[in-house]
Scaffold this motif. Sequence first.
Motif: not given
Ligand code: F6P
Length: 471
Positions: A107, A192-193, A390
């Motif tokens: 990613e 991204s969600l 993560r």
């Molecule tokens: O929903 C998945 C995702 O794209 C993950 O890959 C990533 O960890 C997250 O969303 C991004 O979220 P945040 O903006 O909270 O880091």
Amino acid sequence: YDTKTPKSVTSDPTSFAHDSVRNRWPVILTGAIDDVYRAAHSADPEKHAEGNKIIQRLVDLKYGVLHDYKLTPIVDDGYPDEIARYNKEIEQLGEPTWLDVPWLFSECYMYRRISTFFSLSKHWKNYDIFSRQKMDTFRTSRNAVVELASRYKEFVTELRSNKDATHDEEAEKLLFTEMFEICLWGNATDLSLLTNLTYEDIQKLQGSQARKAAEKNILINHLPEAYAILKKARDEGKKERRVDFVLDNSGFELYVDLVLAGFLLTSGLATHIILHPKSIPWFVSDVLPGDYCLLLNAIAEPRKFFETQSDEEKAQDKTPAPLADKEAEDLLFVAQEWTKLFKEDQIILRPNRYWTAGGSFWRLPAEAHDLHEDMKRAELTIFKGDLNYRKLTGDAHWDPTTPWTTALGPMGPGSGINVLSLRTCKADVVVGLPAGKDEELRATEGGGGDTGARRWAWHGKWAVVCLSKGS
Ligand code: F6P
Ligand code: MG
């Protein structure tokens, strides 16, 4: 320096990684293609032609992801060491393909590679494909933004008028918790969600009532320990008391980060705030230095910004209602406060390219020595959001009862950094849970049941606030 625990991979059918690559990334890439298409359309012929080439690269990338092509080396765009690390990792992984590769690395690689399409161009060097989306969602967060501006003015005025009074610890603790919870849930709304959430869903997540109701969804809460650290430093009369934010998303989340930063400074729980943004467009909505300026400008001219139609509103032929006088005044107050804190160097933006490297933070102390040394000077470092979580945990298949401090590896005890993660769960990895909790959550509706998937952790409904002391 990586953990030996197996990493989350895109080939695991029960994982969110699997779903992400196949269903969410194509949507994100299509959005990026649309954005360049629109921008190229109104550009001069030379820029337009170059835009078309970039579109072609994005289309190829999307095709490659969907058809499980190999990850190819990235072309150097002026950061040879950084690129070499990415390319070395591909080599070490043995020429992986998109649908069978560690999720975290692939990613990061995708966003890093996209950025070269622009950085190596002539007319699109600093173009941010996600900017339009970021500002639009901030605009649609208007209700919560206005509500918080009023709350901000209220508590800043209150704290100032009580300046010399003995601090009421209980009252301060309550405010501390409120501000941190606002900041935590601000992370539930990243772009991204958006591929799963509507704008209405997002607005519902942002109001104060929603926050109260969501308190029971914080599975681990180390805020009292975090408060104790900052209070102790203040009580000891330490001169510089720095709190760092490893930022996540712009727009509403950055706004609530600044609400918290303003609270920490006004209450004297911190004397300086260092904000760590990204250096390239990242995971759609992450903060770039320019986003910070855009946000401040937006609330400094609230009518101009909030009374302009968002793309969504244009499509629905809706016109935003004018701001009430009090709303505009409150926003202006907030903008003036933050501009002042920024001018007086109490809030500092400190970019570092390491935040867009491809590895987990297990590698940070060894790979980014200067950054690590600098971070040790903070009393507390707040890592915002899911991706940072993560990265902290190596995005690995930990047993969910693994202690948080263990999952941090070299960033845990001994690192010299007090790590506080504020994370709404949007991925598979989770640690620090009491025995049986994961099973209990899986058994809830939509929690994954006996499918083998930890579905409850995918959509930002649950959160964890975890502290690890660095000493
Ligand atoms: O929903 C998945 C995702 O794209 C993950 O890959 C990533 O960890 C997250 O969303 C991004 O979220 P945040 O903006 O909270 O880091
Ligand atoms: Mg993000």
